[in-house]
Every structure is written in C-alpha cells, then in structure tokens.
Design an enzyme around this catalytic site. Structure first.
Site, PDB file in Angstrom:
ATOM      1  N   LYS A   9      46.113 133.849  14.759  1.00  0.00           N
ATOM      2  CA  LYS A   9      47.207 132.881  14.872  1.00  0.00           C
ATOM      3  C   LYS A   9      47.916 132.677  13.532  1.00  0.00           C
ATOM      4  O   LYS A   9      47.450 133.146  12.493  1.00  0.00           O
ATOM      5  CB  LYS A   9      46.632 131.559  15.398  1.00  0.00           C
ATOM      6  N   TYR A  49      50.278 129.988  27.304  1.00  0.00           N
ATOM      7  CA  TYR A  49      49.513 128.745  27.448  1.00  0.00           C
ATOM      8  C   TYR A  49      49.931 127.976  28.704  1.00  0.00           C
ATOM      9  O   TYR A  49      49.989 126.747  28.681  1.00  0.00           O
ATOM     10  CB  TYR A  49      49.690 127.887  26.194  1.00  0.00           C
ATOM     11  N   ASN A 112      42.772 126.806  14.738  1.00  0.00           N
ATOM     12  CA  ASN A 112      41.430 127.392  14.878  1.00  0.00           C
ATOM     13  C   ASN A 112      41.459 128.915  14.720  1.00  0.00           C
ATOM     14  O   ASN A 112      40.561 129.608  15.174  1.00  0.00           O
ATOM     15  CB  ASN A 112      40.790 126.952  16.198  1.00  0.00           C
ATOM     16  N   HIS A 115      42.691 133.277  18.814  1.00  0.00           N
ATOM     17  CA  HIS A 115      42.607 133.113  20.271  1.00  0.00           C
ATOM     18  C   HIS A 115      41.967 134.362  20.868  1.00  0.00           C
ATOM     19  O   HIS A 115      42.239 135.477  20.405  1.00  0.00           O
ATOM     20  CB  HIS A 115      44.000 132.939  20.888  1.00  0.00           C
ATOM     21  N   GLU A 126      47.138 138.377  29.707  1.00  0.00           N
ATOM     22  CA  GLU A 126      47.549 138.209  28.306  1.00  0.00           C
ATOM     23  C   GLU A 126      47.874 139.561  27.658  1.00  0.00           C
ATOM     24  O   GLU A 126      48.823 139.660  26.880  1.00  0.00           O
ATOM     25  CB  GLU A 126      46.441 137.489  27.530  1.00  0.00           C
TER      26      GLU A 126
HETATM   27  P1  CMP Z   1      43.090 128.619  22.109  1.00  0.00           P
HETATM   28  O1  CMP Z   1      41.730 129.200  22.272  1.00  0.00           O
HETATM   29  O2  CMP Z   1      44.187 129.509  21.666  1.00  0.00           O
HETATM   30  O3  CMP Z   1      43.535 127.901  23.472  1.00  0.00           O
HETATM   31  C1  CMP Z   1      44.403 126.796  23.506  1.00  0.00           C
HETATM   32  C2  CMP Z   1      44.721 126.271  22.133  1.00  0.00           C
HETATM   33  O4  CMP Z   1      45.229 124.948  22.129  1.00  0.00           O
HETATM   34  C3  CMP Z   1      43.415 126.171  21.357  1.00  0.00           C
HETATM   35  O5  CMP Z   1      42.966 127.429  21.010  1.00  0.00           O
HETATM   36  C4  CMP Z   1      43.844 125.252  20.206  1.00  0.00           C
HETATM   37  O6  CMP Z   1      44.593 125.948  19.217  1.00  0.00           O
HETATM   38  C5  CMP Z   1      44.764 124.296  20.954  1.00  0.00           C
HETATM   39  N1  CMP Z   1      44.079 123.086  21.428  1.00  0.00           N
HETATM   40  C6  CMP Z   1      43.108 122.973  22.334  1.00  0.00           C
HETATM   41  N2  CMP Z   1      42.772 121.682  22.532  1.00  0.00           N
HETATM   42  C7  CMP Z   1      43.570 120.970  21.733  1.00  0.00           C
HETATM   43  C8  CMP Z   1      43.744 119.588  21.483  1.00  0.00           C
HETATM   44  N3  CMP Z   1      43.015 118.682  22.139  1.00  0.00           N
HETATM   45  N4  CMP Z   1      44.667 119.221  20.590  1.00  0.00           N
HETATM   46  C9  CMP Z   1      45.418 120.139  19.938  1.00  0.00           C
HETATM   47  N5  CMP Z   1      45.320 121.475  20.132  1.00  0.00           N
HETATM   48  C10 CMP Z   1      44.400 121.882  21.019  1.00  0.00           C
END
Ligand code: CMP
Length: 152
Positions: A9, A49, A112, A115, A126
């Site tokens: 990311k 998403y 994080n 993905h 995807e």
């Molecule tokens: P990802 O695994 O890409 O899937 C959805 C993404 O949304 C997740 O990683 C985070 O980057 C983001 N995400 C998930 N939960 C939250 C949350 N409660 N608040 C903000 N971002 C979130």
C-alpha cells in the site's frame, strides 16, 4: 497451487519498505508471477473495497489508498492465501504479533502496509481488477525442487 493478490500500500511505498516486504515473500519460497506499480483511482478503490464502501472508515481508506502509488503483485504457492495472511498478522499493526509483517513494521489500523486476498473468490476478483490475464505469468522458478517435495 493457489494465487493471492497482494498490494504493497501507499504507506509501504512511501516508507521505502517495498524491498524488505518483497524479500519476506521470496524468503518464504513463494512465487511472484505478476508485479506492477500503479496509482489506484477512486473507482478502483470502490471496486476493490466494495464490502467496505458503506462503512464509516471508507472515505479515509479511499483517500489513503489513492494517495500514492501501490505495488500490486500476484503471488502463487501452496495454501498461499492462508500463508500470506498469517505472514501479515492481524489487520491492525497495534494488534499484530511480533514477527509478522504488520507486527514488525506497522503501528496503525489503516496504514497496515500490505493487503492480501482473504479467499479464492476474492483473489480471482482482485487479480482481475489489477491485472490483464497476459500480465500474469506461467512461471516455475528453477529452485522449486529445493523448496518443496514433488508430491506436496
Ligand atoms: P485491508 O486488509 O486492505 O482491508 C481493508 C482495509 O481497511 C484494511 O486493510 C485497513 O487498511 C482498513 N481498515 C480496516 N478496518 C479499519 C478501521 N476500523 N478503520 C480504518 N481503516 C480500517
């Protein structure tokens, strides 16, 4: 063999962590069979998403994921969807165990770093969103016989 769509990311790209994260997947013996640096558009973000679009955190997620380039990869291996998600750790870097990628490099729920697809159905959808079929290579590295037995 299974395939997963993995995205490094914008936080990963901006923090110059791409090489270290790619190395974790290579060191594990997984095969990268497609790779592309690209800018996610708001439309792509909504498709990727789709299950989160109505959630309160979605506007911030879209701003984040479209804010800088991402590195998209298709990674292939045995049980690779589960294996990669275990390598990533819990969604929030604050909760992810030490030794996992997020546990070692992230202190955020949104930022994080990586993905990865969570099911074969999500992976197929995807991969189709980020790659044309011709961009995904049919490639077996020559080291394969030293990474797993023939009947695995
Ligand atoms: P990802 O695994 O890409 O899937 C959805 C993404 O949304 C997740 O990683 C985070 O980057 C983001 N995400 C998930 N939960 C939250 C949350 N409660 N608040 C903000 N971002 C979130």
């Amino acid at each position: 063999m299974e395939r997963s769509l993995v995205l490094l990311k914008p936080d990963c790209v901006q923090r110059r962590l791409m090489g270290q994260i790619i190395s974790r997947f290579e060191d594990k013996g997984l095969n990268i069979i497609a790779m592309k640096l690209l800018q996610v558009t708001p439309e792509m973000s909504k498709q990727h998403y789709a299950e989160h679009v109505e959630k309160p955190f979605y506007p911030g997620l879209e701003e984040f994921i479209t804010g800088a380039p991402v590195l998209a990869m298709v990674i292939e291996g045995l049980e690779v969807i589960r294996v990669i998600r275990e390598m990533l750790g819990a969604t929030s870097g604050l909760k992810a165990a030490s030794g996992t990628i997020r546990g070692d490099y992230s202190s955020s729920r949104q930022m994080n770093l990586v993905h990865a697809s969570d099911s074969p159905e999500a992976a197929a959808r995807e991969i189709g969103l980020y790659f044309d079929a011709a961009e995904v290579l049919d490639f077996t590295p020559c080291l394969t016989p030293w990474l797993k037995a023939g009947d695995e």
